[in-house]
Design a protein around this motif. Sequence first.
Motif, mmCIF file in Angstrom:
data_model
loop_
_atom_site.group_PDB
_atom_site.id
_atom_site.type_symbol
_atom_site.label_atom_id
_atom_site.label_comp_id
_atom_site.label_asym_id
_atom_site.label_seq_id
_atom_site.Cartn_x
_atom_site.Cartn_y
_atom_site.Cartn_z
ATOM 1 N N GLN A 263 40.136 -3.130 17.324
ATOM 2 C CA GLN A 263 38.904 -3.164 17.566
ATOM 3 C C GLN A 263 38.018 -3.079 16.118
ATOM 4 N N ARG A 264 36.741 -3.563 16.039
ATOM 5 C CA ARG A 264 35.904 -3.191 14.900
ATOM 6 C C ARG A 264 35.533 -1.838 14.882
ATOM 7 N N ARG A 265 35.970 -1.230 13.856
ATOM 8 C CA ARG A 265 35.870 0.198 13.658
ATOM 9 C C ARG A 265 34.318 0.683 13.657
ATOM 10 N N PHE A 266 33.472 -0.048 12.977
ATOM 11 C CA PHE A 266 32.049 0.274 12.688
ATOM 12 C C PHE A 266 31.074 -1.382 13.300
ATOM 13 N N THR A 267 30.296 -0.933 14.306
ATOM 14 C CA THR A 267 29.210 -1.719 15.156
ATOM 15 C C THR A 267 27.962 -1.255 15.072
ATOM 16 N N VAL A 268 26.910 -1.924 15.228
ATOM 17 C CA VAL A 268 25.682 -1.610 15.072
ATOM 18 C C VAL A 268 25.012 -2.336 16.416
ATOM 19 N N ASP A 269 24.333 -1.494 17.432
ATOM 20 C CA ASP A 269 23.636 -2.209 18.524
ATOM 21 C C ASP A 269 22.334 -2.019 18.395
ATOM 22 N N TYR A 270 21.645 -3.223 18.828
ATOM 23 C CA TYR A 270 20.111 -3.094 19.023
ATOM 24 C C TYR A 270 19.852 -2.643 20.416
ATOM 25 N N MET A 271 18.769 -1.466 20.340
ATOM 26 C CA MET A 271 18.453 -1.169 21.626
ATOM 27 C C MET A 271 16.914 -0.966 21.958
ATOM 28 N N ALA A 272 16.659 -1.153 23.427
ATOM 29 C CA ALA A 272 15.471 -1.276 23.814
ATOM 30 C C ALA A 272 15.342 -0.341 24.916
ATOM 31 N N ILE A 273 14.343 0.580 25.315
ATOM 32 C CA ILE A 273 14.351 1.276 26.555
ATOM 33 C C ILE A 273 12.875 0.978 26.819
ATOM 34 N N ILE A 274 12.706 0.809 28.082
ATOM 35 C CA ILE A 274 11.394 0.589 28.850
ATOM 36 C C ILE A 274 11.174 1.875 29.863
ATOM 37 N N TYR A 275 10.025 2.479 29.887
ATOM 38 C CA TYR A 275 9.716 3.661 30.394
ATOM 39 C C TYR A 275 8.735 3.142 31.665
ATOM 40 N N ASN A 276 8.882 3.818 32.819
ATOM 41 C CA ASN A 276 7.933 3.321 33.830
ATOM 42 C C ASN A 276 8.068 4.186 35.154
ATOM 43 N N PRO A 277 7.205 4.108 35.857
ATOM 44 C CA PRO A 277 7.080 5.024 37.046
ATOM 45 C C PRO A 277 8.306 5.098 37.939
ATOM 46 N N LEU A 278 9.010 3.949 38.119
ATOM 47 C CA LEU A 278 10.120 4.025 39.069
ATOM 48 C C LEU A 278 11.363 4.521 38.459
ATOM 49 N N PHE A 279 11.814 3.619 37.562
ATOM 50 C CA PHE A 279 13.005 4.370 36.574
ATOM 51 C C PHE A 279 13.147 3.614 35.207
ATOM 52 N N ASP A 280 13.647 4.411 34.250
ATOM 53 C CA ASP A 280 13.731 3.985 32.876
ATOM 54 C C ASP A 280 14.993 3.302 32.967
ATOM 55 N N PHE A 281 14.702 2.188 32.105
ATOM 56 C CA PHE A 281 16.243 1.417 31.883
ATOM 57 C C PHE A 281 16.329 0.954 30.396
ATOM 58 N N TYR A 282 17.453 0.580 29.944
ATOM 59 C CA TYR A 282 17.631 0.225 28.550
ATOM 60 C C TYR A 282 18.550 -0.981 28.698
ATOM 61 N N VAL A 283 18.317 -1.598 27.598
ATOM 62 C CA VAL A 283 19.102 -3.020 27.349
ATOM 63 C C VAL A 283 19.741 -2.789 25.820
ATOM 64 N N LYS A 284 20.886 -3.114 25.465
ATOM 65 C CA LYS A 284 21.506 -3.096 24.101
ATOM 66 C C LYS A 284 22.399 -4.187 23.929
ATOM 67 N N TYR A 285 22.334 -4.515 22.761
ATOM 68 C CA TYR A 285 23.054 -6.002 22.306
ATOM 69 C C TYR A 285 23.775 -5.743 21.063
ATOM 70 N N CYS A 286 25.184 -6.055 20.996
ATOM 71 C CA CYS A 286 25.708 -5.880 19.453
ATOM 72 C C CYS A 286 25.824 -7.564 19.057
ATOM 73 N N PRO A 287 25.367 -7.720 18.017
ATOM 74 C CA PRO A 287 25.604 -9.218 17.258
ATOM 75 C C PRO A 287 27.034 -9.045 16.664
ATOM 76 N N GLN A 288 27.847 -8.356 16.667
ATOM 77 C CA GLN A 288 29.045 -8.506 16.148
ATOM 78 C C GLN A 288 30.223 -8.454 17.211
#
Length: 289
Positions: free
Chosen positions: A245-270
């Motif tokens: 496996q690649r030893r070091f990677t970087v994810d781009y992450m976004a979080i959406i806060y809202n009244p129902l439930f908070d959710f996230y999206v993560k993506y790694c370009p590697q």
Amino acid sequence: MKRKLLLLALWAPLAVLAADNDTLVVHQPRRVTVITNDSLQKIIINGREGDQNYKYENTLQLVDSNYVSHSVISHDNWSIFPKVAVSGSNKDSLKMQVVGTAHLGVGLSFPTNKQDGVNIQGGSSWEIFFTPLEFDVYLNRRQRDFVSFGLGFDWRNYRMTNNTRFVLTEDGHVGLGNYPEGADPKFSRIKVFSISVPLLYHHKFGEEWGFGAGAVFNWNTYASIKTKYKMDGGTHKFIDKNIGQRRFTVDYMAIIYNPLFDFYVKYCPQDVLKEPGVKFRALSIGLFL
């Protein structure tokens, strides 16, 4: 009667506070509610400068020309992981505040940029991450903007359930292979464990709506292949480690806060694995707690 109650309501808290040699001052309240009837006067203050969860209540009841006063000050805000102030003791006088908290994320993995033959199912692949140590650095008194950083752990699972399995080749890289003839495949999966350091900027539009965006730096310390199938009346299970496996990677992450439930999206370009291993990248979507 209402006029008399109003005068008592305005005077009683001052009299009690003066007796205690104390003064209550609420700067920039978010909402002030006054409830009045023939025998009751109630004042509710929601929010204050630097603390949107602050709540003050004062109830004045008239009984036989006498009044009964009751006050409640609440800072409670339910959360699965409570926040703990790290620096500062007076929110009204601080321009910047540091708060310690923790977060949990549970989501599904949907690998992208897959090479031919890789059939990883998003519905059966998942991600779990836990950040037990996080610091939120608020950049203003209204706590609308803050930067967070911390230390956490991440588990990701990429699973195939068709007739193709992951195999470790003689040169120590991951390839694709077939099951033995007559085998009943159950699954073949790659699991990656990481130590992660998230660094994100957050903005709140109010108490419930907002967003966060930034990067998560991963040190991928462990990865393995596990394959399971049935054949000849028995269950066969194989596990391979050190799969490149690649030893070091970087994810781009976004979080959406809202009244129902908070959710996230993560993506790694590697790619998850080093060349010449099987090629695919990590995309995950899930709940953020």
